[in-house]
Design a protein around this motif. Sequence first.
Motif, mmCIF file in Angstrom:
data_model
loop_
_atom_site.group_PDB
_atom_site.id
_atom_site.type_symbol
_atom_site.label_atom_id
_atom_site.label_comp_id
_atom_site.label_asym_id
_atom_site.label_seq_id
_atom_site.Cartn_x
_atom_site.Cartn_y
_atom_site.Cartn_z
ATOM 1 N N MET A 1 0.831 -1.169 0.000
ATOM 2 C CA MET A 1 0.000 0.000 0.000
ATOM 3 C C MET A 1 0.890 1.253 0.000
ATOM 4 O O MET A 1 1.892 1.305 0.693
ATOM 5 C CB MET A 1 -0.901 0.004 1.239
ATOM 6 N N VAL A 2 0.499 2.230 -0.756
ATOM 7 C CA VAL A 2 1.194 3.506 -0.815
ATOM 8 C C VAL A 2 0.350 4.533 -0.074
ATOM 9 O O VAL A 2 -0.860 4.627 -0.297
ATOM 10 C CB VAL A 2 1.413 3.949 -2.275
ATOM 11 N N ARG A 3 0.996 5.284 0.818
ATOM 12 C CA ARG A 3 0.291 6.330 1.555
ATOM 13 C C ARG A 3 1.042 7.632 1.372
ATOM 14 O O ARG A 3 2.263 7.663 1.479
ATOM 15 C CB ARG A 3 0.200 5.983 3.024
ATOM 16 N N ARG A 4 0.294 8.706 1.128
ATOM 17 C CA ARG A 4 0.924 10.006 0.895
ATOM 18 C C ARG A 4 0.188 11.078 1.676
ATOM 19 O O ARG A 4 -1.042 11.045 1.779
ATOM 20 C CB ARG A 4 0.894 10.357 -0.585
ATOM 21 N N ASN A 5 0.945 11.983 2.229
ATOM 22 C CA ASN A 5 0.367 13.133 2.893
ATOM 23 C C ASN A 5 1.194 14.348 2.533
ATOM 24 O O ASN A 5 2.424 14.272 2.487
ATOM 25 C CB ASN A 5 0.344 12.938 4.411
ATOM 26 N N SER A 6 0.530 15.454 2.260
ATOM 27 C CA SER A 6 1.247 16.698 1.992
ATOM 28 C C SER A 6 0.623 17.812 2.819
ATOM 29 O O SER A 6 -0.555 17.751 3.175
ATOM 30 C CB SER A 6 1.227 17.043 0.502
ATOM 31 N N PHE A 7 1.428 18.795 3.123
ATOM 32 C CA PHE A 7 0.963 19.918 3.921
ATOM 33 C C PHE A 7 1.792 21.145 3.577
ATOM 34 O O PHE A 7 2.926 21.043 3.136
ATOM 35 C CB PHE A 7 1.031 19.605 5.423
ATOM 36 N N ARG A 8 1.187 22.303 3.774
ATOM 37 C CA ARG A 8 1.855 23.571 3.506
ATOM 38 C C ARG A 8 2.218 24.221 4.833
ATOM 39 O O ARG A 8 1.468 24.112 5.802
ATOM 40 C CB ARG A 8 0.957 24.487 2.679
ATOM 41 N N LEU A 9 3.355 24.892 4.824
ATOM 42 C CA LEU A 9 3.827 25.572 6.023
ATOM 43 C C LEU A 9 4.309 26.971 5.656
ATOM 44 O O LEU A 9 4.752 27.199 4.524
ATOM 45 C CB LEU A 9 4.994 24.801 6.649
ATOM 46 N N PRO A 10 4.261 27.897 6.612
ATOM 47 C CA PRO A 10 4.807 29.225 6.342
ATOM 48 C C PRO A 10 6.324 29.171 6.242
ATOM 49 O O PRO A 10 6.965 28.343 6.894
ATOM 50 C CB PRO A 10 4.359 30.053 7.551
ATOM 51 N N ARG A 11 6.889 30.038 5.422
ATOM 52 C CA ARG A 11 8.349 30.106 5.277
ATOM 53 C C ARG A 11 8.909 30.847 6.490
ATOM 54 O O ARG A 11 9.166 32.048 6.460
ATOM 55 C CB ARG A 11 8.706 30.805 3.974
ATOM 56 N N HIS A 12 9.074 30.090 7.565
ATOM 57 C CA HIS A 12 9.516 30.632 8.850
ATOM 58 C C HIS A 12 10.385 29.571 9.526
ATOM 59 O O HIS A 12 10.105 28.374 9.391
ATOM 60 C CB HIS A 12 8.285 30.955 9.710
ATOM 61 N N PRO A 13 11.411 29.961 10.269
ATOM 62 C CA PRO A 13 12.283 28.965 10.911
ATOM 63 C C PRO A 13 11.539 27.959 11.792
ATOM 64 O O PRO A 13 11.931 26.785 11.852
ATOM 65 C CB PRO A 13 13.242 29.827 11.745
ATOM 66 N N ALA A 14 10.464 28.355 12.429
ATOM 67 C CA ALA A 14 9.711 27.420 13.276
ATOM 68 C C ALA A 14 9.076 26.292 12.465
ATOM 69 O O ALA A 14 8.768 25.227 13.009
ATOM 70 C CB ALA A 14 8.642 28.169 14.059
ATOM 71 N N SER A 15 8.898 26.503 11.179
ATOM 72 C CA SER A 15 8.282 25.477 10.326
ATOM 73 C C SER A 15 9.177 24.260 10.146
ATOM 74 O O SER A 15 8.675 23.168 9.851
ATOM 75 C CB SER A 15 7.933 26.072 8.964
ATOM 76 N N VAL A 16 10.476 24.408 10.317
ATOM 77 C CA VAL A 16 11.385 23.270 10.166
ATOM 78 C C VAL A 16 11.059 22.210 11.216
ATOM 79 O O VAL A 16 10.892 21.028 10.902
ATOM 80 C CB VAL A 16 12.856 23.717 10.237
ATOM 81 N N GLY A 17 10.948 22.619 12.462
ATOM 82 C CA GLY A 17 10.603 21.669 13.524
ATOM 83 C C GLY A 17 9.213 21.084 13.347
ATOM 84 O O GLY A 17 8.982 19.897 13.599
ATOM 85 N N ALA A 72 5.172 0.880 -0.726
ATOM 86 C CA ALA A 72 4.812 -0.488 -0.345
ATOM 87 C C ALA A 72 5.997 -1.307 0.154
ATOM 88 O O ALA A 72 5.835 -2.188 0.987
ATOM 89 C CB ALA A 72 4.143 -1.192 -1.523
ATOM 90 N N ASP A 73 7.207 -1.011 -0.327
ATOM 91 C CA ASP A 73 8.379 -1.796 0.088
ATOM 92 C C ASP A 73 8.997 -1.296 1.396
ATOM 93 O O ASP A 73 10.029 -1.780 1.831
ATOM 94 C CB ASP A 73 9.443 -1.798 -1.011
ATOM 95 N N GLY A 74 8.368 -0.299 2.038
ATOM 96 C CA GLY A 74 8.875 0.231 3.297
ATOM 97 C C GLY A 74 9.753 1.457 3.134
ATOM 98 O O GLY A 74 10.133 2.080 4.115
ATOM 99 N N SER A 75 10.077 1.808 1.895
ATOM 100 C CA SER A 75 10.868 3.019 1.677
ATOM 101 C C SER A 75 9.958 4.237 1.770
ATOM 102 O O SER A 75 8.738 4.124 1.835
ATOM 103 C CB SER A 75 11.592 2.952 0.335
ATOM 104 N N CYS A 76 10.578 5.407 1.761
ATOM 105 C CA CYS A 76 9.837 6.640 1.969
ATOM 106 C C CYS A 76 10.358 7.706 1.012
ATOM 107 O O CYS A 76 11.571 7.871 0.863
ATOM 108 C CB CYS A 76 10.042 7.068 3.423
#
Length: 133
Positions: A1-17, A72-76
Motif C-alpha cells: 500500500m502507498v500512503r501520501r500526505n502533503s501539507f503547507r507551512l509558512p516560510r519561517h524557521p519554526a516550520s522546520v521543527g 509499499a516496500d517500506g521506503s519513503c
Amino acid sequence: MVRRNSFRLPRHPASVGLARRRVREHLADWGHEPGDTAVDDAVLLVSELTTNVVRHGPLLEREFEVAVTALADGSCLIEVSDEDRREPRLRVVGEWEETGRGLHIVEHTAAAWGVWSRGRHGKTVWALVPARS
C-alpha cells in the motif's frame, strides 16, 4: 500500500521543527516504529530540505509544501516544493564554515535525490529513504 500526505507551512524557521514532527507522526500512523532508522533518516532529510527553503527561498514566498509518501516496500519519498526555480547544488565547504553541509547530508543519507522542475511554479527537491531491514 502507498500512503501520501502533503501539507503547507509558512516560510519561517519554526516550520522546520513542525515539518519534522508532522513527518514523524505520519510515518508512525502508517506503522513505522519509533526508533526505526528509516524514520530517523526521513526526519533528518525533511529538516535539511525545509531549512534550505526557509534560508534560501524567494523573499516574497509565504509558504512551501512538504510531502511524505510511504511506499509499499517500506521506503519513503520526501518532497519539498517551493516557488524558487534555482536548483540547489552541492558545494565545497571549508572545515571551519558553519553552513553549506545540508545537501551533503542529503547525498549521504538518501538512496537517491534530485530536483523536479515545476516550470514557472518553482521546483520540488525529493529524496528517497530506503527501507531498513
